[in-house]
Every structure is written in C-alpha cells, then in structure tokens.
Write a protein that holds these residues in place. Structure first.
Motif, PDB file in Angstrom:
ATOM      1  N   TRP A 226      63.434 -20.801  85.254  1.00 60.80           N
ATOM      2  CA  TRP A 226      64.828 -20.785  85.718  1.00 60.80           C
ATOM      3  C   TRP A 226      65.153 -22.053  86.501  1.00 60.80           C
ATOM      4  N   ARG A 229      65.674 -25.225  84.383  1.00 59.93           N
ATOM      5  CA  ARG A 229      66.977 -25.263  83.718  1.00 59.93           C
ATOM      6  C   ARG A 229      68.090 -25.660  84.695  1.00 59.93           C
ATOM      7  N   ASN A 235      71.721 -24.796  83.610  1.00 62.72           N
ATOM      8  CA  ASN A 235      72.260 -23.656  84.347  1.00 62.72           C
ATOM      9  C   ASN A 235      72.805 -24.156  85.679  1.00 62.72           C
ATOM     10  N   THR A 279      68.182 -12.922  83.039  1.00 59.53           N
ATOM     11  CA  THR A 279      69.599 -12.765  82.691  1.00 59.53           C
ATOM     12  C   THR A 279      70.330 -14.087  82.845  1.00 59.53           C
ATOM     13  N   ASN A 282      69.580 -16.245  79.960  1.00 62.41           N
ATOM     14  CA  ASN A 282      69.816 -15.572  78.680  1.00 62.41           C
ATOM     15  C   ASN A 282      68.508 -15.284  77.939  1.00 62.41           C
ATOM     16  N   ALA A 283      67.501 -14.831  78.678  1.00 62.22           N
ATOM     17  CA  ALA A 283      66.201 -14.544  78.071  1.00 62.22           C
ATOM     18  C   ALA A 283      65.745 -13.104  78.295  1.00 62.22           C
ATOM     19  N   THR A 314      63.084 -13.579  73.615  1.00 59.45           N
ATOM     20  CA  THR A 314      64.383 -14.150  73.256  1.00 59.45           C
ATOM     21  C   THR A 314      64.751 -15.256  74.232  1.00 59.45           C
ATOM     22  N   GLY A 315      65.784 -16.030  73.880  1.00 56.89           N
ATOM     23  CA  GLY A 315      66.297 -17.071  74.773  1.00 56.89           C
ATOM     24  C   GLY A 315      65.443 -18.313  74.815  1.00 56.89           C
ATOM     25  N   LYS A 318      61.511 -18.937  73.798  1.00 57.24           N
ATOM     26  CA  LYS A 318      61.133 -17.816  72.929  1.00 57.24           C
ATOM     27  C   LYS A 318      59.843 -18.136  72.180  1.00 57.24           C
TER      28      LYS A 318
END
Length: 370
Positions: A226, A229, A235, A279, A282-283, A314-315, A318
């Motif tokens: 996180w 990013r 983000n 969240t 987006n993972a 996901t995300g 991945k």
C-alpha cells in the motif's frame, strides 16, 4: 536491581540455555519470549520461577483436532462471528476455549483483566513443566536483594542466581525530529499505522509498527504494498484533517463494545486491518461476486484459513498461482506430519452402508425367486 550480585540481562540478550545449568532462575514477564526462556531453562536449571503481573492465556500450537491454531482461529467466518457479538460474550467464549486445554486458574495463569485482549502465549510445554514442578508461577517481584528476591504474595525469600527481564520493548525514532514522528503513550501519529499524518508531502512510511492478532509478516508486506503505491502516486491519501482525525481516534482506543477489545497501544484486528489496506489498492477479494463465478473458492476463503494467498487473488500484485495455493494449503500443512503411510480403515458409516447394501441385495434376490 543494583543491589543484586547475581547475573541479570534482558531477554534480547539470551542465546543458549547452558547459562542456566544448575542455577536458580527468575524470568520476569510472561510474554512469548519469557515463557519460552522459562521452559528452556527448566530442562537444565535447579529451579525456575516465572513472574507475571497480570497472567496470560496459554494456548498450544496444536489446536482443535491437531490443526495449527492460527489456521483454525484466523478465518473470515470466525472473525465476522466474533465481531458481531458483544465484547463480554466474546470474552466469555474465549475464556471457555482457553480453559478447554487446561484450567488456567489451577495453574496460577488466569489473566486478571479478561476483557482487554492480551496477545496469547503460544507454548506447548508450559502446562507440563508447571504440573511437574519444573516451572513455578509467581506474582510480581516485591524486592530484589543481593542473592534472592521476595514476591508480593509472601515474605519468604527465594534464592536466585540469574534474573531474565522479558519485560518487552519501547520504541522511538531518535534519528528523526519529533516534528516528523511524535511518540506519545506508546503510540505514534501515523495514519493507518504507516504515514505521518501532518507532513506536507507523503514521502515517509513506517512499516511494521503494529500489533495485529495474527501474523506480522503478511501484515508488514501488505503495508509495504500500500505504501509503495502511495509513494509512486498511484494511490492518494485523504486530506490531513481526515488523517489526523483517524489517528486521534486510534489513540483514544475506545472499545466498540463488540468483538475482541483491542484497547492497548498498536493492537489491531488482523483481518479487518489488512482488508482496509487491500480495499484502498483494489486488491481485496470480493466474496459475493466470487460466489457466482467460483463458489468453491469463495467458501474456502470464508470458512478456511485466512492465509496470505488470499491477498494475491486480485488487483495489483495478483499471482496466478494463488487459487491453487489456497485450495491445496491443507495438503502442504500435513505433508510434514504424514511421514508414515497408512492404509485408511473404512469408517463405521461406510461399513454399515455396505452391510445394508448387501442385506438389501439378498432381500431382492429372495423376493425374485419367490
């Protein structure tokens, strides 16, 4: 302690149990380190005392039906169930579960505060060492003398040769100005325990300054994913006022009244916290949509172990092998234990089913030839 003529050191300096051979040993502090040291010392020492102020829940790594404790306890279903119940009920259920292995009151271990969550002690040997008299559980130390100590519950002096302080750690940022990161009451002013909330630019991230009820390694790794990013500009953080508000709310440590009580500094709900970060990038796996596309995987994610493979489904970041790793994790868990190949005997239900099938066949043949 300056009056003590024996040897004493902090648990971080401990390397090998040979130092305890034929000695009277006192370990102060009943976290995982202190308990491990006391148990190791008890195999060589003359006598071992383990001093605890507030007690602790002790659990075995080998949990229900021989499964690893974290793979049973740390599931999305269990977490949702715990968080939906009032704290008093969760504490009562937890106490019943902890005492199912052995009654902590009989071993002098039961926590004084059973509402506020304290990290459970993981030790498979401790109850056995206590019941055989190899480890003696004691309250806090009242006084240290030249070659002995007095505990708060009795005037009797106990001779001691070595004292081990398993009393935990403090943290600080001596390499940073206080205006960058300020530490108060065991808390740092970090948004989501990572970013200083008041800096003009988000160019500094702190990884691992958190105490989740779960594995630290995937927690730190998710924090790093996180943070990177954010540092790359993929983000964005909310306005400073929003971040400071959340930081202050975490510092207050107000219990919600539901679920486990994470009321001590840096404590956090493992699954809930990681889901927050996932969240944002987006993972986080969407179990509702997955029920339609891959129901077997969705049910495994919800009822099975919340292992770190889930965070790579996901995300960004991945991993294509995540699904297979999740569906086969129990095979790898027991590969180390199933080193003796056994012919599995049929269950009682299977045997009865075969018997009834055979009797039904005989009945059918008898009716045909009537």
């Amino acid at each position: 302690i300056n009056t003590f003529k024996g040897q004493y050191f902090h648990s971080r300096e401990y390397k090998h149990p040979d130092v305890f051979k034929d000695k009277n040993v006192l370990v102060i502090g009943m976290g995982n380190s202190g308990t491990d040291i006391a148990v190791e010392a008890s195999h060589l020492a003359k006598k071992v005392f383990l001093s605890t102020t507030g007690g602790a829940w002790v659990i075995s790594r080998v949990y229900d039906s021989g499964y690893p404790w974290d793979m049973v306890f740390m599931t999305r279903f269990q977490n949702m169930f715990r968080n939906s119940l009032p704290t008093s009920i969760v504490s009562w259920l937890l106490e019943r579960k902890m005492n199912s292995w052995f009654n902590h009151a009989n071993y002098g271990l039961i926590p004084e505060d059973r509402i506020q969550l304290r990290e459970p002690v993981l030790n498979d040997e401790l109850p056995g060492r206590i019941i055989t008299g190899k480890v003696l559980i004691k309250p806090k130390v009242k006084e240290v003398k030249e070659n002995s100590v007095i505990f708060s519950s009795t005037p009797k002096e106990e001779p001691i040769d070595i004292i081990v302080f398993a009393t935990g750690y403090t943290f600080a940022f001596p390499f940073l100005d206080e205006s960058v990161v300020k530490v108060e009451d065991g808390q740092a002013s970090l948004y989501k325990y990572i970013f200083p909330a008041h800096l003009q630019k988000s160019t500094l991230a702190v990884i691992g300054l958190i105490k989740p009820l779960g594995s630290m390694i995937p927690t730190g790794e998710t924090q790093a994913r996180w943070a990177v990013r954010v540092l790359k500009g993929l983000n964005t953080l909310p306005p400073t006022s929003v971040m400071i508000k959340e930081v202050n709310a975490r510092k207050e440590n107000k219990p919600s009244g539901f679920g486990l009580c994470y009321c001590k500094p840096l404590q956090s709900d493992y699954i809930t916290y990681i889901d927050e970060l996932l969240t944002d990038i987006n993972a986080k796996p969407n179990l509702f949509s997955m029920l339609l596309t891959d129901p077997r995987l969705a049910l495994t994610l919800f009822f099975g172990p919340c292992s770190p493979y889930q965070f790579r489904l996901t995300g960004p970041g991945k991993w294509e092998g995540a699904r297979n790793a999740i569906m086969t994790q129990w095979d790898r868990t027991f590969k180390a234990t199933k080193t003796r190949v056994l012919q599995e005997s049929p269950s009682a239900f299977t045997s009865l089913l075969k018997l009834f099938s055979f009797l039904a066949l005989l009945m059918a043949i008898f009716l045909i030839f009537q």
